[in-house]
Scaffold this active site. Structure first.
Site, PDB file in Angstrom:
ATOM      1  CB  THR A 121      -0.901  -0.013   1.250  1.00 37.65           C
ATOM      2  OG1 THR A 121      -1.654  -1.224   1.227  1.00 37.65           O
ATOM      3  CG2 THR A 121      -1.825   1.191   1.279  1.00 37.65           C
ATOM      4  CD  GLU A 151      -3.861  -8.927  -1.655  1.00 36.16           C
ATOM      5  OE1 GLU A 151      -3.267  -9.304  -2.673  1.00 36.16           O
ATOM      6  OE2 GLU A 151      -5.025  -9.293  -1.364  1.00 36.16           O
ATOM      7  CG  LEU A 153      -4.319 -10.171   2.018  1.00 35.72           C
ATOM      8  CD1 LEU A 153      -4.080 -10.219   3.512  1.00 35.72           C
ATOM      9  CD2 LEU A 153      -3.385 -11.127   1.327  1.00 35.72           C
ATOM     10  CG  PHE A 249     -15.947  -3.588   8.510  1.00 37.44           C
ATOM     11  CD1 PHE A 249     -15.920  -4.838   7.925  1.00 37.44           C
ATOM     12  CD2 PHE A 249     -14.756  -3.042   8.952  1.00 37.44           C
ATOM     13  CE1 PHE A 249     -14.734  -5.532   7.783  1.00 37.44           C
ATOM     14  CE2 PHE A 249     -13.556  -3.723   8.818  1.00 37.44           C
ATOM     15  CZ  PHE A 249     -13.550  -4.966   8.221  1.00 37.44           C
ATOM     16  CG  LEU A 250     -22.606  -1.878  10.461  1.00 38.23           C
ATOM     17  CD1 LEU A 250     -24.065  -2.171  10.178  1.00 38.23           C
ATOM     18  CD2 LEU A 250     -22.360  -0.376  10.426  1.00 38.23           C
ATOM     19  CB  ALA A 252     -19.731  -0.807  18.997  1.00 39.45           C
ATOM     20  CB  CYS A 260      -3.817  -2.042   6.955  1.00 40.98           C
ATOM     21  SG  CYS A 260      -2.464  -3.048   6.296  1.00 40.98           S
ATOM     22  CE  LYS A 263       0.831   0.122   6.451  1.00 41.64           C
ATOM     23  NZ  LYS A 263       0.160   0.382   5.179  1.00 41.64           N
ATOM     24  NE  ARG A 327       2.068  -6.010  11.317  1.00 43.71           N
ATOM     25  CZ  ARG A 327       2.281  -6.252  10.023  1.00 43.71           C
ATOM     26  NH1 ARG A 327       3.191  -5.570   9.373  1.00 43.71           N
ATOM     27  NH2 ARG A 327       1.578  -7.171   9.398  1.00 43.71           N
TER      28      ARG A 327
HETATM   29  N1  NAI Z   1      -1.096  -7.224   6.366  1.00 43.68           N
HETATM   30  C1  NAI Z   1      -2.172  -7.091   5.624  1.00 43.68           C
HETATM   31  O1  NAI Z   1      -3.217  -7.648   5.930  1.00 43.68           O
HETATM   32  C2  NAI Z   1      -2.152  -6.261   4.384  1.00 43.68           C
HETATM   33  C3  NAI Z   1      -1.077  -5.445   4.090  1.00 43.68           C
HETATM   34  N2  NAI Z   1      -1.093  -4.673   2.955  1.00 43.68           N
HETATM   35  C4  NAI Z   1       0.081  -3.880   2.606  1.00 43.68           C
HETATM   36  O2  NAI Z   1       1.084  -4.778   2.095  1.00 43.68           O
HETATM   37  C5  NAI Z   1       2.391  -4.362   2.473  1.00 43.68           C
HETATM   38  C6  NAI Z   1       3.094  -5.484   3.219  1.00 43.68           C
HETATM   39  O3  NAI Z   1       2.408  -5.721   4.414  1.00 43.68           O
HETATM   40  P1  NAI Z   1       2.724  -6.994   5.322  1.00 43.68           P
HETATM   41  O4  NAI Z   1       2.781  -8.212   4.468  1.00 43.68           O
HETATM   42  O5  NAI Z   1       1.788  -6.956   6.449  1.00 43.68           O
HETATM   43  O6  NAI Z   1       4.226  -6.660   5.812  1.00 43.68           O
HETATM   44  P2  NAI Z   1       5.238  -7.595   6.621  1.00 43.68           P
HETATM   45  O7  NAI Z   1       6.041  -6.679   7.466  1.00 43.68           O
HETATM   46  O8  NAI Z   1       4.514  -8.723   7.249  1.00 43.68           O
HETATM   47  O9  NAI Z   1       6.173  -8.218   5.476  1.00 43.68           O
HETATM   48  C7  NAI Z   1       7.073  -7.502   4.703  1.00 43.68           C
HETATM   49  C8  NAI Z   1       8.255  -8.409   4.389  1.00 43.68           C
HETATM   50  O10 NAI Z   1       9.102  -7.777   3.426  1.00 43.68           O
HETATM   51  C9  NAI Z   1      10.438  -8.140   3.726  1.00 43.68           C
HETATM   52  N3  NAI Z   1      11.373  -7.218   3.058  1.00 43.68           N
HETATM   53  C10 NAI Z   1      11.684  -5.941   3.403  1.00 43.68           C
HETATM   54  N4  NAI Z   1      12.577  -5.433   2.539  1.00 43.68           N
HETATM   55  C11 NAI Z   1      12.837  -6.400   1.629  1.00 43.68           C
HETATM   56  C12 NAI Z   1      13.670  -6.461   0.491  1.00 43.68           C
HETATM   57  N5  NAI Z   1      14.417  -5.429   0.108  1.00 43.68           N
HETATM   58  N6  NAI Z   1      13.691  -7.607  -0.223  1.00 43.68           N
HETATM   59  C13 NAI Z   1      12.950  -8.674   0.148  1.00 43.68           C
HETATM   60  N7  NAI Z   1      12.138  -8.661   1.223  1.00 43.68           N
HETATM   61  C14 NAI Z   1      12.096  -7.542   1.953  1.00 43.68           C
HETATM   62  C15 NAI Z   1      10.492  -8.081   5.235  1.00 43.68           C
HETATM   63  O11 NAI Z   1      11.615  -8.789   5.744  1.00 43.68           O
HETATM   64  C16 NAI Z   1       9.149  -8.706   5.595  1.00 43.68           C
HETATM   65  O12 NAI Z   1       9.254 -10.110   5.768  1.00 43.68           O
HETATM   66  C17 NAI Z   1       2.183  -3.068   3.279  1.00 43.68           C
HETATM   67  O13 NAI Z   1       2.311  -1.981   2.410  1.00 43.68           O
HETATM   68  C18 NAI Z   1       0.752  -3.182   3.772  1.00 43.68           C
HETATM   69  O14 NAI Z   1       0.169  -1.917   3.986  1.00 43.68           O
HETATM   70  C19 NAI Z   1      -2.143  -4.693   2.077  1.00 43.68           C
HETATM   71  C20 NAI Z   1      -3.240  -5.495   2.325  1.00 43.68           C
HETATM   72  C21 NAI Z   1      -3.321  -6.340   3.493  1.00 43.68           C
HETATM   73  O1  UGA Z   2      -4.925  -3.170   3.920  1.00 41.12           O
HETATM   74  C1  UGA Z   2      -4.996  -4.032   4.744  1.00 41.12           C
HETATM   75  O2  UGA Z   2      -4.075  -4.412   5.453  1.00 41.12           O
HETATM   76  C2  UGA Z   2      -6.263  -4.743   5.035  1.00 41.12           C
HETATM   77  O3  UGA Z   2      -6.865  -4.063   6.175  1.00 41.12           O
HETATM   78  C3  UGA Z   2      -8.053  -4.666   6.647  1.00 41.12           C
HETATM   79  O4  UGA Z   2      -7.824  -6.009   7.058  1.00 41.12           O
HETATM   80  P1  UGA Z   2      -7.247  -6.388   8.497  1.00 41.12           P
HETATM   81  O5  UGA Z   2      -6.424  -5.259   9.014  1.00 41.12           O
HETATM   82  O6  UGA Z   2      -6.631  -7.733   8.348  1.00 41.12           O
HETATM   83  O7  UGA Z   2      -8.465  -6.590   9.480  1.00 41.12           O
HETATM   84  P2  UGA Z   2     -10.000  -6.163   9.561  1.00 41.12           P
HETATM   85  O8  UGA Z   2     -10.812  -7.379   9.646  1.00 41.12           O
HETATM   86  O9  UGA Z   2     -10.365  -5.179   8.547  1.00 41.12           O
HETATM   87  O10 UGA Z   2     -10.030  -5.472  11.002  1.00 41.12           O
HETATM   88  C4  UGA Z   2      -9.271  -4.289  11.262  1.00 41.12           C
HETATM   89  C5  UGA Z   2      -9.578  -3.787  12.644  1.00 41.12           C
HETATM   90  O11 UGA Z   2     -10.903  -3.271  12.701  1.00 41.12           O
HETATM   91  C6  UGA Z   2     -11.597  -3.804  13.825  1.00 41.12           C
HETATM   92  N1  UGA Z   2     -13.036  -3.902  13.487  1.00 41.12           N
HETATM   93  C7  UGA Z   2     -13.446  -4.523  12.353  1.00 41.12           C
HETATM   94  C8  UGA Z   2     -14.791  -4.608  12.046  1.00 41.12           C
HETATM   95  C9  UGA Z   2     -15.727  -4.037  12.898  1.00 41.12           C
HETATM   96  O12 UGA Z   2     -16.960  -4.067  12.667  1.00 41.12           O
HETATM   97  N2  UGA Z   2     -15.305  -3.423  14.026  1.00 41.12           N
HETATM   98  C10 UGA Z   2     -13.973  -3.336  14.346  1.00 41.12           C
HETATM   99  O13 UGA Z   2     -13.620  -2.742  15.388  1.00 41.12           O
HETATM  100  C11 UGA Z   2     -10.945  -5.156  14.070  1.00 41.12           C
HETATM  101  O14 UGA Z   2     -11.146  -5.561  15.404  1.00 41.12           O
HETATM  102  C12 UGA Z   2      -9.509  -4.855  13.744  1.00 41.12           C
HETATM  103  O15 UGA Z   2      -8.851  -4.329  14.875  1.00 41.12           O
HETATM  104  C13 UGA Z   2      -9.076  -4.699   5.511  1.00 41.12           C
HETATM  105  O16 UGA Z   2     -10.262  -5.354   5.964  1.00 41.12           O
HETATM  106  C14 UGA Z   2      -8.522  -5.410   4.286  1.00 41.12           C
HETATM  107  O17 UGA Z   2      -9.452  -5.367   3.214  1.00 41.12           O
HETATM  108  C15 UGA Z   2      -7.222  -4.733   3.873  1.00 41.12           C
HETATM  109  O18 UGA Z   2      -6.639  -5.392   2.772  1.00 41.12           O
END
Ligand code: NAI
Ligand code: UGA
Length: 429
Positions: A121, A151, A153, A249-250, A252, A260, A263, A327
């Site tokens: 992101t 993404e 997910l 997502f309603l 409380a 995510c 930030k 986180r």
């Molecule tokens: N965690 C989530 O549910 C979601 C996250 N995102 C976005 O996706 C991105 C990644 O998020 P996460 O997977 O949670 O991060 P994460 O911190 O779990 O994983 C990132 C990985 O990249 C590796 N890395 C860093 N620099 C590198 C390099 N130069 N070469 C190879 N590997 C390297 C790190 O060692 C780490 O394992 C963020 O921008 C986040 O906002 C988007 C949708 C869902």
């Molecule tokens: O960009 C991202 O990282 C992702 O962020 C969220 O996914 P995630 O952070 O895994 O979790 P959510 O299920 O969205 O919950 C986020 C937070 O909101 C809270 N929440 C969620 C739903 C709700 O009704 N109330 C509420 O307080 C949860 O407890 C949690 O702390 C989004 O749902 C994903 O679509 C997105 O890809």
């Protein structure tokens, strides 16, 4: 087609594993050698339901490889998905240093023509910046293109969210890039929106920030419900019959956490500010969430003006159920207050405790709900794991020395708990 996924975190690993499951040969790259070592031993560095089986199956089929050697991985890559972290800087903006470091490694090592796809992101305009950056740093005479493929997910349901994605957003500047991405995703039967890179980047932020807003709105209304004697659960249920509002997502509670929403709200607000625009709605969502995180402790003050020497059971520390991720978990803000006041904590979480020990090594850890509750004078629930929702009032009454239960995720019926003698306090009811 050789596909490399850069980063084996929550997004990169799931992307890599799912692309392999779709039949591609995928090289998952991470500069963290510990993670690669674990993966090569068949162990996932992140907790995500279903991932272990897919790692095993696809590694056996030789479709999935794990490496920390980026020179080799990038050399003959056709497509590189970048899924590195883009954390928050103290001023709220996104820290892109890690992303640009990865881009530098790519630029210096690609030896063939290549599509570089940003999955992380990133603020609007990052793909454009990355384009010039890589162009300047290329070591070999190759052509490349940058696409944005954000993404969506959620942790805990990540595999399903990827294989059965609700939508695929392809931010591309050429038919060729679109064609390559369509080919990669051809087995996923999801609606596809093709747009330019800036719109794709904005879709990601707007989606996350809208969901954060929805949660903060509900929490704001929940707080008002408490004042005027309404019940937020009934209120949101009543609202949800209107399909323009929907029923998701309603919930409380003590606010949103995770890597995510916190930030991504601050980052978009910052980006708008830099362009001379104030995103007032997003600002409100951030402010409400900040206050909401410690709302429950404020409510518990009625019973416990200080927690010094009070035995407290903590149930749930992860930012939501189904993940080991801590986180920005609201539990951390709350536990910090309790620890500073000298409460005697016994923490239990079904999957988050190992990571939590790094934050609070000094508190007690239980191996079961029962052990955590035993002799406690107060119990705080910060995560709505299913196993907690099954706790009957009798259990609180029989195990705790005083059944004061503070529920930050509205796991139980107020009536049921109170009728059975539990001093039960939740959010908005
Ligand atoms: N965690 C989530 O549910 C979601 C996250 N995102 C976005 O996706 C991105 C990644 O998020 P996460 O997977 O949670 O991060 P994460 O911190 O779990 O994983 C990132 C990985 O990249 C590796 N890395 C860093 N620099 C590198 C390099 N130069 N070469 C190879 N590997 C390297 C790190 O060692 C780490 O394992 C963020 O921008 C986040 O906002 C988007 C949708 C869902
Ligand atoms: O960009 C991202 O990282 C992702 O962020 C969220 O996914 P995630 O952070 O895994 O979790 P959510 O299920 O969205 O919950 C986020 C937070 O909101 C809270 N929440 C969620 C739903 C709700 O009704 N109330 C509420 O307080 C949860 O407890 C949690 O702390 C989004 O749902 C994903 O679509 C997105 O890809």
């Amino acid at each position: 087609m050789k596909i490399v996924v850069t980063g084996t975190g929550y997004v990169g690993l799931v992307t890599g594993v799912c692309l392999a499951e779709l039949g591609h040969t995928v090289h998952c790259l991470d500069t963290n050698e510990e993670k690669i070592k674990m993966l090569n031993n068949g162990l996932s560095p992140v907790f995500e339901p279903g991932i272990d089986e897919l790692i095993k199956e696809n590694s056996e089929q030789k479709r999935l490889n794990f490496t920390s050697n980026y020179v080799e991985a990038y050399r003959d890559a056709d497509v590189i998905f970048i899924a590195v972290e883009t954390p928050e800087l103290p001023n709220g903006s996104a820290d892109l240093n890690i992303l640009f470091k990865a881009a530098e490694q790519i630029a210096e090592n690609i030896q063939g023509n290549c599509l570089i796809v940003i999955k992380s992101t990133v603020p609007i305009g990052t793909a454009d910046k990355l384009n010039s950056f890589i162009e300047d740093k290329l070591r070999y005479n190759v052509t490349f293109e940058i696409a944005s493929n954000p993404e969506f997910l959620s942790q805990g349901t990540a595999i399903n969210d990827t294989l059965y994605a609700k939508r695929l957003i392809l931010g591309v500047e050429s038919d060729k890039a679109e064609g390559t991405l369509r080919e990669i995703y051809k087995k996923i039967k999801s609606p596809i929106l093709v747009t330019n890179r800036r719109s794709a980047e904005m879709i990601k932020y707007a989606s996350n920030d809208f969901l954060a807003l929805k949660i903060s709105f509900v929490n704001d209304i929940a707080n008002l419900c408490e004042i005027v004697g309404a019940d937020i659960d009934d209120v949101t249920k009543g609202m949800s019959f209107d399909d323009r509002i929907g029923n998701k997502f309603l919930n409380a509670g003590i606010g949103y956490g995770g890597s995510c929403f916190p930030k991504d709200t601050k980052s978009l607000h910052w980006l708008a500010y830099q362009h001379g625009y104030e995103l007032r709605t997003v600002k409100a969502a951030i402010e409400v969430n900040e206050l909401q995180k410690t709302k429950l402790i404020s409510k518990a003050r009625k019973q416990f003006p200080s927690f010094k020497g009070i035995r407290v059971s903590i149930l749930g520390v992860t930012f939501k159920p189904g993940t080991d991720d801590l986180r920005e978990a609201p539990s951390i803000d709350n536990i910090k207050i309790l620890v500073e006041e000298g409460a005697l904590l016994t923490v239990f979480d079904p999957v988050g405790m190992e990571k939590f020990k790094n934050y609070f090594p000094q508190v007690n850890y239980a191996t079961s709900v029962e052990e955590s509750l035993r002799d406690a004078e107060a119990c705080f629930i910060f995560t709505e794991w299913d196993m907690f929702k099954e706790i009957k009032p009798e259990k609180f009454l029989s195990l705790m020395s005083q059944a004061n239960v503070y529920d930050g995720r509205n796991c139980f019926s107020v009536l049921d708990m109170r009728r059975n003698g539990v001093n039960y306090i939740s959010i908005g009811r």
